[in-house]
Design a protein around this motif. Structure first.
Motif, PDB file in Angstrom:
ATOM      1  N   ILE A  45       0.915  -1.194   0.110  1.00 23.14           N
ATOM      2  CA  ILE A  45       0.091   0.160  -0.047  1.00 23.14           C
ATOM      3  C   ILE A  45       1.067   1.102   0.139  1.00 23.14           C
ATOM      4  N   PRO A  46       1.137   1.641  -1.505  1.00 20.23           N
ATOM      5  CA  PRO A  46       2.178   2.896  -1.401  1.00 20.23           C
ATOM      6  C   PRO A  46       1.344   4.206  -0.715  1.00 20.23           C
ATOM      7  N   ALA A  47       2.161   4.944   0.093  1.00 18.03           N
ATOM      8  CA  ALA A  47       1.825   6.523   0.267  1.00 18.03           C
ATOM      9  C   ALA A  47       2.593   7.247  -0.179  1.00 18.03           C
ATOM     10  N   GLU A  48       2.433   8.632   0.397  1.00 18.58           N
ATOM     11  CA  GLU A  48       3.400   9.501  -0.274  1.00 18.58           C
ATOM     12  C   GLU A  48       5.068   9.070  -0.195  1.00 18.58           C
ATOM     13  N   ASP A  49       5.273   8.969   1.282  1.00 17.70           N
ATOM     14  CA  ASP A  49       6.740   8.488   1.456  1.00 17.70           C
ATOM     15  C   ASP A  49       7.032   7.309   2.082  1.00 17.70           C
ATOM     16  N   SER A  50       5.864   6.595   2.272  1.00 19.52           N
ATOM     17  CA  SER A  50       6.028   5.144   2.971  1.00 19.52           C
ATOM     18  C   SER A  50       5.233   4.197   1.951  1.00 19.52           C
ATOM     19  N   VAL A  51       5.478   2.993   2.558  1.00 14.54           N
ATOM     20  CA  VAL A  51       4.852   1.661   1.980  1.00 14.54           C
ATOM     21  C   VAL A  51       4.758   0.681   2.877  1.00 14.54           C
ATOM     22  N   GLU A  52       3.318   0.426   2.923  1.00 22.07           N
ATOM     23  CA  GLU A  52       2.936  -0.774   4.147  1.00 22.07           C
ATOM     24  C   GLU A  52       2.941  -1.960   3.267  1.00 22.07           C
ATOM     25  N   VAL A  53       3.642  -2.968   3.806  1.00 18.02           N
ATOM     26  CA  VAL A  53       3.358  -4.335   3.540  1.00 18.02           C
ATOM     27  C   VAL A  53       2.537  -5.156   4.122  1.00 18.02           C
ATOM     28  N   HIS A  54       1.829  -5.940   3.467  1.00 18.40           N
ATOM     29  CA  HIS A  54       0.528  -6.492   4.230  1.00 18.40           C
ATOM     30  C   HIS A  54       0.401  -7.784   3.514  1.00 18.40           C
ATOM     31  N   ASN A  55      -0.409  -8.573   4.720  1.00 16.93           N
ATOM     32  CA  ASN A  55      -0.471 -10.135   4.187  1.00 16.93           C
ATOM     33  C   ASN A  55       0.637 -10.654   3.332  1.00 16.93           C
ATOM     34  N   PHE A  56       1.553 -10.663   4.053  1.00 15.24           N
ATOM     35  CA  PHE A  56       3.056 -11.285   3.518  1.00 15.24           C
ATOM     36  C   PHE A  56       2.816 -12.742   3.678  1.00 15.24           C
ATOM     37  N   VAL A  57       2.832 -13.749   2.653  1.00 11.49           N
ATOM     38  CA  VAL A  57       2.675 -15.089   3.050  1.00 11.49           C
ATOM     39  C   VAL A  57       3.431 -15.727   2.164  1.00 11.49           C
ATOM     40  N   ILE A  58       4.015 -17.027   2.703  1.00 14.42           N
ATOM     41  CA  ILE A  58       4.513 -18.001   1.900  1.00 14.42           C
ATOM     42  C   ILE A  58       3.634 -19.120   2.201  1.00 14.42           C
ATOM     43  N   TYR A  59       3.154 -19.591   0.755  1.00 17.78           N
ATOM     44  CA  TYR A  59       1.890 -20.521   0.771  1.00 17.78           C
ATOM     45  C   TYR A  59       2.250 -21.816   1.669  1.00 17.78           C
ATOM     46  N   GLU A  60       3.225 -22.471   1.210  1.00 23.09           N
ATOM     47  CA  GLU A  60       3.431 -23.828   1.532  1.00 23.09           C
ATOM     48  C   GLU A  60       4.378 -23.846   2.675  1.00 23.09           C
ATOM     49  N   GLU A  61       4.198 -24.783   3.789  1.00 30.95           N
ATOM     50  CA  GLU A  61       4.942 -24.933   4.953  1.00 30.95           C
ATOM     51  C   GLU A  61       6.374 -25.414   4.569  1.00 30.95           C
ATOM     52  N   GLU A  62       6.274 -26.187   3.454  1.00 26.95           N
ATOM     53  CA  GLU A  62       7.813 -26.734   3.120  1.00 26.95           C
ATOM     54  C   GLU A  62       8.350 -25.798   2.365  1.00 26.95           C
ATOM     55  N   ASP A  63       7.936 -24.598   2.056  1.00 25.96           N
ATOM     56  CA  ASP A  63       8.701 -23.496   1.201  1.00 25.96           C
ATOM     57  C   ASP A  63       9.130 -22.475   2.372  1.00 25.96           C
ATOM     58  N   ARG A  64       8.855 -22.577   3.717  1.00 24.82           N
ATOM     59  CA  ARG A  64       9.312 -21.566   4.421  1.00 24.82           C
ATOM     60  C   ARG A  64      10.579 -21.648   5.093  1.00 24.82           C
ATOM     61  N   GLY A  65      11.322 -20.467   5.357  1.00 26.65           N
ATOM     62  CA  GLY A  65      12.735 -20.565   5.740  1.00 26.65           C
ATOM     63  C   GLY A  65      13.672 -21.017   4.679  1.00 26.65           C
ATOM     64  N   LYS A  66      13.169 -20.878   3.672  1.00 29.93           N
ATOM     65  CA  LYS A  66      14.301 -20.992   2.562  1.00 29.93           C
ATOM     66  C   LYS A  66      14.767 -20.051   1.741  1.00 29.93           C
ATOM     67  N   GLY A  67      14.356 -18.568   2.433  1.00 29.25           N
ATOM     68  CA  GLY A  67      14.788 -17.312   1.583  1.00 29.25           C
ATOM     69  C   GLY A  67      13.715 -16.971   0.673  1.00 29.25           C
ATOM     70  N   HIS A  68      12.724 -17.411   0.696  1.00 30.64           N
ATOM     71  CA  HIS A  68      11.662 -17.076  -0.292  1.00 30.64           C
ATOM     72  C   HIS A  68      11.091 -15.560   0.112  1.00 30.64           C
ATOM     73  N   GLY A  69      10.803 -15.728   1.540  1.00 36.16           N
ATOM     74  CA  GLY A  69      10.530 -14.388   1.823  1.00 36.16           C
ATOM     75  C   GLY A  69      11.425 -13.161   1.814  1.00 36.16           C
ATOM     76  N   MET A  70      12.680 -13.477   1.952  1.00 38.83           N
ATOM     77  CA  MET A  70      13.877 -12.472   1.660  1.00 38.83           C
ATOM     78  C   MET A  70      13.656 -12.114   0.441  1.00 38.83           C
ATOM     79  N   ALA A  71      13.566 -12.864  -0.680  1.00 44.14           N
ATOM     80  CA  ALA A  71      13.597 -12.841  -2.094  1.00 44.14           C
ATOM     81  C   ALA A  71      12.714 -11.713  -2.412  1.00 44.14           C
ATOM     82  N   MET A  72      11.197 -12.049  -1.723  1.00 41.66           N
ATOM     83  CA  MET A  72      10.091 -11.239  -2.062  1.00 41.66           C
ATOM     84  C   MET A  72      10.279  -9.813  -1.581  1.00 41.66           C
TER      85      MET A  72
END
Ligand SMILES: [Zn+2]
Length: 137
Positions: A45-72
Motif C-alpha cells: 500500500i504505497p503512500a506518499e513517503d512510505s509503503v505498508e507491506v501487508h498479508n505477506f505469505v509463503i503459502y506452503e509450509e515446506e517452502d518456509r525458511g528457505k529465503g523465499h520471503g527475503m527474495a520477495m
C-alpha cells in the motif's frame, strides 16, 4: 472475454521497473505483488513517503525458511528504493522482520504489541494451546 482481458490488463502496475503488481479490485491504492507467485504473495500500500507491506505469505509450509520471503521483500525494496517500508507483524514472524530490518529491506516494524496469528495451531503465537485445539472456556 476480450473485455475481461482488457480489464485485467488495466489493473497491472510497475513500480521502478518491477512488474507484477496488480491493483486490488475493491481497495484503491492496494496492490498485490505476484512476482513470486505461486510460492508467495503480498500486498503493498504505497503512500506518499512510505509503503505498508501487508498479508505477506509463503503459502506452503515446506517452502518456509528457505529465503523465499527475503527474495520477495528484496523485490519490494527494489520497487520502492526511496520509501519507508514498514510492516505490522505477528509474533512468529517478528524474528524474520527484525532480520529484514537489519538488512535494510524494510525500515521499521510498527506494532510494538504482541499480535498472535490466526492459526491456532501455531505454537509460537499460541504457546498455551497444548494440542492446538480451540479451548472451551
Ligand atoms: Zn503464529
Amino acid at each position: 472475454m476480450k473485455m475481461k482481458e482488457q480489464e485485467i490488463e488495466d489493473r497491472s502496475r510497475t513500480f521502478n521497473d518491477v512488474g507484477d503488481f496488480w491493483e486490488h479490485p475493491r481497495k484503491e491504492g492496494w496492490y498485490y505483488y505476484d512476482g513470486r507467485c505461486p510460492t508467495s504473495n503480498c500486498i503493498v500500500i504505497p503512500a506518499e513517503d512510505s509503503v505498508e507491506v501487508h498479508n505477506f505469505v509463503i503459502y506452503e509450509e515446506e517452502d518456509r525458511g528457505k529465503g523465499h520471503g527475503m527474495a520477495m521483500i528484496a523485490d519490494i525494496r527494489l520497487a520502492f528504493p526511496d520509501k519507508h517500508i514498514w510492516v505490522d507483524t505477528c509474533i512468529h514472524a517478528r524474528p524474520f522482520w527484525e532480520k529484514m530490518n537489519e538488512y535494510g529491506y524494510i525500515n521499521s516494524i510498527e506494532n510494538d504489541y504482541d499480535w498472535p496469528c490466526m492459526d491456532t495451531t501455531c505454537t509460537v503465537c499460541h504457546p498455551n494451546r497444548a494440542n492446538g485445539r480451540r479451548r472451551r472456556k
